[in-house]
Scaffold this motif. Structure first.
Motif, PDB file in Angstrom:
ATOM      1  N   ASN A 163       2.350 -20.739   3.411  1.00 39.34           N
ATOM      2  CA  ASN A 163       3.275 -19.673   3.771  1.00 39.34           C
ATOM      3  C   ASN A 163       2.621 -18.315   3.636  1.00 39.34           C
ATOM      4  O   ASN A 163       2.183 -17.934   2.539  1.00 39.34           O
ATOM      5  CB  ASN A 163       4.506 -19.723   2.865  1.00 39.34           C
ATOM      6  CG  ASN A 163       5.161 -21.085   2.883  1.00 39.34           C
ATOM      7  OD1 ASN A 163       5.688 -21.522   3.887  1.00 39.34           O
ATOM      8  ND2 ASN A 163       5.094 -21.777   1.758  1.00 39.34           N
ATOM      9  N   THR A 164       2.535 -17.606   4.751  1.00 39.09           N
ATOM     10  CA  THR A 164       2.025 -16.240   4.739  1.00 39.09           C
ATOM     11  C   THR A 164       2.919 -15.369   5.608  1.00 39.09           C
ATOM     12  O   THR A 164       3.655 -15.861   6.464  1.00 39.09           O
ATOM     13  CB  THR A 164       0.583 -16.158   5.269  1.00 39.09           C
ATOM     14  OG1 THR A 164       0.548 -16.652   6.611  1.00 39.09           O
ATOM     15  CG2 THR A 164      -0.381 -16.960   4.397  1.00 39.09           C
ATOM     16  N   ASN A 165       2.827 -14.090   5.385  1.00 40.17           N
ATOM     17  CA  ASN A 165       3.597 -13.145   6.188  1.00 40.17           C
ATOM     18  C   ASN A 165       2.828 -11.832   6.227  1.00 40.17           C
ATOM     19  O   ASN A 165       2.145 -11.472   5.249  1.00 40.17           O
ATOM     20  CB  ASN A 165       4.994 -12.928   5.581  1.00 40.17           C
ATOM     21  CG  ASN A 165       5.935 -12.209   6.535  1.00 40.17           C
ATOM     22  OD1 ASN A 165       5.663 -12.127   7.722  1.00 40.17           O
ATOM     23  ND2 ASN A 165       7.038 -11.704   6.017  1.00 40.17           N
ATOM     24  N   TYR A 166       2.917 -11.135   7.339  1.00 42.63           N
ATOM     25  CA  TYR A 166       2.181  -9.889   7.510  1.00 42.63           C
ATOM     26  C   TYR A 166       3.078  -8.808   8.102  1.00 42.63           C
ATOM     27  O   TYR A 166       3.955  -9.089   8.917  1.00 42.63           O
ATOM     28  CB  TYR A 166       0.990 -10.092   8.465  1.00 42.63           C
ATOM     29  CG  TYR A 166      -0.050 -11.053   7.971  1.00 42.63           C
ATOM     30  CD1 TYR A 166       0.038 -12.408   8.267  1.00 42.63           C
ATOM     31  CD2 TYR A 166      -1.125 -10.616   7.201  1.00 42.63           C
ATOM     32  CE1 TYR A 166      -0.916 -13.307   7.816  1.00 42.63           C
ATOM     33  CE2 TYR A 166      -2.090 -11.502   6.746  1.00 42.63           C
ATOM     34  CZ  TYR A 166      -1.979 -12.839   7.054  1.00 42.63           C
ATOM     35  OH  TYR A 166      -2.928 -13.716   6.603  1.00 42.63           O
ATOM     36  N   ARG A 201       0.835  -1.196   0.000  1.00 40.06           N
ATOM     37  CA  ARG A 201       0.000   0.000   0.000  1.00 40.06           C
ATOM     38  C   ARG A 201       0.874   1.250   0.000  1.00 40.06           C
ATOM     39  O   ARG A 201       2.029   1.218   0.422  1.00 40.06           O
ATOM     40  CB  ARG A 201      -0.933   0.007   1.215  1.00 40.06           C
ATOM     41  CG  ARG A 201      -0.246   0.217   2.547  1.00 40.06           C
ATOM     42  CD  ARG A 201      -1.262   0.051   3.686  1.00 40.06           C
ATOM     43  NE  ARG A 201      -0.690   0.463   4.971  1.00 40.06           N
ATOM     44  CZ  ARG A 201      -1.338   0.328   6.127  1.00 40.06           C
ATOM     45  NH1 ARG A 201      -2.556  -0.208   6.169  1.00 40.06           N
ATOM     46  NH2 ARG A 201      -0.769   0.734   7.250  1.00 40.06           N
ATOM     47  N   GLN A 202       0.280   2.326  -0.481  1.00 40.42           N
ATOM     48  CA  GLN A 202       0.991   3.598  -0.505  1.00 40.42           C
ATOM     49  C   GLN A 202       0.013   4.727  -0.234  1.00 40.42           C
ATOM     50  O   GLN A 202      -1.030   4.826  -0.902  1.00 40.42           O
ATOM     51  CB  GLN A 202       1.681   3.813  -1.857  1.00 40.42           C
ATOM     52  CG  GLN A 202       2.577   5.031  -1.883  1.00 40.42           C
ATOM     53  CD  GLN A 202       3.475   5.061  -3.096  1.00 40.42           C
ATOM     54  OE1 GLN A 202       3.242   4.398  -4.094  1.00 40.42           O
ATOM     55  NE2 GLN A 202       4.564   5.829  -3.010  1.00 40.42           N
ATOM     56  N   GLU A 254       6.218   6.298   1.355  1.00 39.59           N
ATOM     57  CA  GLU A 254       6.724   5.260   0.477  1.00 39.59           C
ATOM     58  C   GLU A 254       5.779   4.059   0.484  1.00 39.59           C
ATOM     59  O   GLU A 254       5.044   3.828   1.437  1.00 39.59           O
ATOM     60  CB  GLU A 254       8.113   4.819   0.934  1.00 39.59           C
ATOM     61  CG  GLU A 254       9.174   5.887   0.759  1.00 39.59           C
ATOM     62  CD  GLU A 254      10.571   5.357   1.055  1.00 39.59           C
ATOM     63  OE1 GLU A 254      11.538   6.100   0.834  1.00 39.59           O
ATOM     64  OE2 GLU A 254      10.677   4.205   1.506  1.00 39.59           O
ATOM     65  N   ARG A 255       5.843   3.317  -0.594  1.00 39.16           N
ATOM     66  CA  ARG A 255       5.052   2.088  -0.651  1.00 39.16           C
ATOM     67  C   ARG A 255       5.556   1.116   0.416  1.00 39.16           C
ATOM     68  O   ARG A 255       6.758   0.983   0.626  1.00 39.16           O
ATOM     69  CB  ARG A 255       5.182   1.458  -2.035  1.00 39.16           C
ATOM     70  CG  ARG A 255       4.318   0.242  -2.265  1.00 39.16           C
ATOM     71  CD  ARG A 255       4.373  -0.147  -3.724  1.00 39.16           C
ATOM     72  NE  ARG A 255       5.728  -0.457  -4.144  1.00 39.16           N
ATOM     73  CZ  ARG A 255       6.109  -0.520  -5.402  1.00 39.16           C
ATOM     74  NH1 ARG A 255       5.245  -0.264  -6.381  1.00 39.16           N
ATOM     75  NH2 ARG A 255       7.359  -0.819  -5.706  1.00 39.16           N
ATOM     76  N   GLU A 256       4.623   0.425   1.072  1.00 37.39           N
ATOM     77  CA  GLU A 256       5.018  -0.487   2.142  1.00 37.39           C
ATOM     78  C   GLU A 256       4.355  -1.847   1.989  1.00 37.39           C
ATOM     79  O   GLU A 256       3.244  -1.978   1.458  1.00 37.39           O
ATOM     80  CB  GLU A 256       4.657   0.100   3.522  1.00 37.39           C
ATOM     81  CG  GLU A 256       3.200   0.399   3.739  1.00 37.39           C
ATOM     82  CD  GLU A 256       2.955   1.083   5.082  1.00 37.39           C
ATOM     83  OE1 GLU A 256       3.903   1.275   5.875  1.00 37.39           O
ATOM     84  OE2 GLU A 256       1.790   1.440   5.342  1.00 37.39           O
ATOM     85  N   PHE A 257       5.051  -2.825   2.454  1.00 38.07           N
ATOM     86  CA  PHE A 257       4.584  -4.221   2.433  1.00 38.07           C
ATOM     87  C   PHE A 257       3.434  -4.395   3.412  1.00 38.07           C
ATOM     88  O   PHE A 257       3.478  -3.889   4.540  1.00 38.07           O
ATOM     89  CB  PHE A 257       5.752  -5.129   2.814  1.00 38.07           C
ATOM     90  CG  PHE A 257       5.379  -6.559   3.050  1.00 38.07           C
ATOM     91  CD1 PHE A 257       5.174  -7.028   4.339  1.00 38.07           C
ATOM     92  CD2 PHE A 257       5.255  -7.448   1.993  1.00 38.07           C
ATOM     93  CE1 PHE A 257       4.852  -8.353   4.570  1.00 38.07           C
ATOM     94  CE2 PHE A 257       4.932  -8.776   2.218  1.00 38.07           C
ATOM     95  CZ  PHE A 257       4.730  -9.234   3.507  1.00 38.07           C
ATOM     96  N   VAL A 258       2.424  -5.130   2.994  1.00 41.52           N
ATOM     97  CA  VAL A 258       1.271  -5.415   3.858  1.00 41.52           C
ATOM     98  C   VAL A 258       1.209  -6.910   4.194  1.00 41.52           C
ATOM     99  O   VAL A 258       1.150  -7.283   5.373  1.00 41.52           O
ATOM    100  CB  VAL A 258      -0.049  -4.973   3.199  1.00 41.52           C
ATOM    101  CG1 VAL A 258      -1.242  -5.387   4.071  1.00 41.52           C
ATOM    102  CG2 VAL A 258      -0.055  -3.480   2.945  1.00 41.52           C
ATOM    103  N   ALA A 259       1.208  -7.754   3.172  1.00 39.06           N
ATOM    104  CA  ALA A 259       1.085  -9.197   3.405  1.00 39.06           C
ATOM    105  C   ALA A 259       1.519  -9.935   2.147  1.00 39.06           C
ATOM    106  O   ALA A 259       1.531  -9.376   1.051  1.00 39.06           O
ATOM    107  CB  ALA A 259      -0.351  -9.572   3.766  1.00 39.06           C
TER     108      ALA A 259
END
Length: 123
Positions: free
Chosen positions: A57-60, A38-39, A44-49
């Protein structure tokens, strides 16, 4: 090439929920991991999931743990982001992305990106 189309964004009140969808088409077999980013304006654009097409396999990102859930439908080549307990600070343009790397690490290089879907959370 892989094409990604996001949908499901909108305006919601704080505490509400939205479910984002990402439809993947094209050479999807060349990708192993799908991610949501998301941005917000001025940030800056950032990691969400992230989630891998195979396995569990998942990551948040820490700021969405316990509120957002990523899942997938392999038969439909689709990935989803269920967003609950939304906060005004979750307001952003949300992007779906695909990676040729089998890893949910936020540092993974993503090769394909969608156009984004806007999420606005009012207080």
């Amino acid at each position: 090439q892989v094409q990604l189309v996001e949908s499901g964004g909108g305006l919601v009140q704080a505490g509400g929920s939205l479910r984002l969808s990402c439809a993947a088409s094209g050479r999807t077999r060349s990708t192993y991991t799908m991610g949501w980013f998301r941005q917000s304006p001025g940030k800056e654009r950032e990691f969400v999931a992230a989630i891998t097409w195979r396995g569990n396999n998942t990551n948040y990102a820490d700021f969405v743990k316990g509120r957002f859930t990523i899942d997938r439908d392999n038969a439909k080549n689709a990935v989803f982001l269920q967003m609950n307990s939304l906060k005004p600070e979750d307001t952003a343009l949300y992007y779906c992305a695909a990676s040729a790397v089998f890893s949910t690490s936020p540092q993974v290089k993503y090769d394909y990106w969608g156009q984004g879907t806007q999420v606005t959370v009012s207080s």
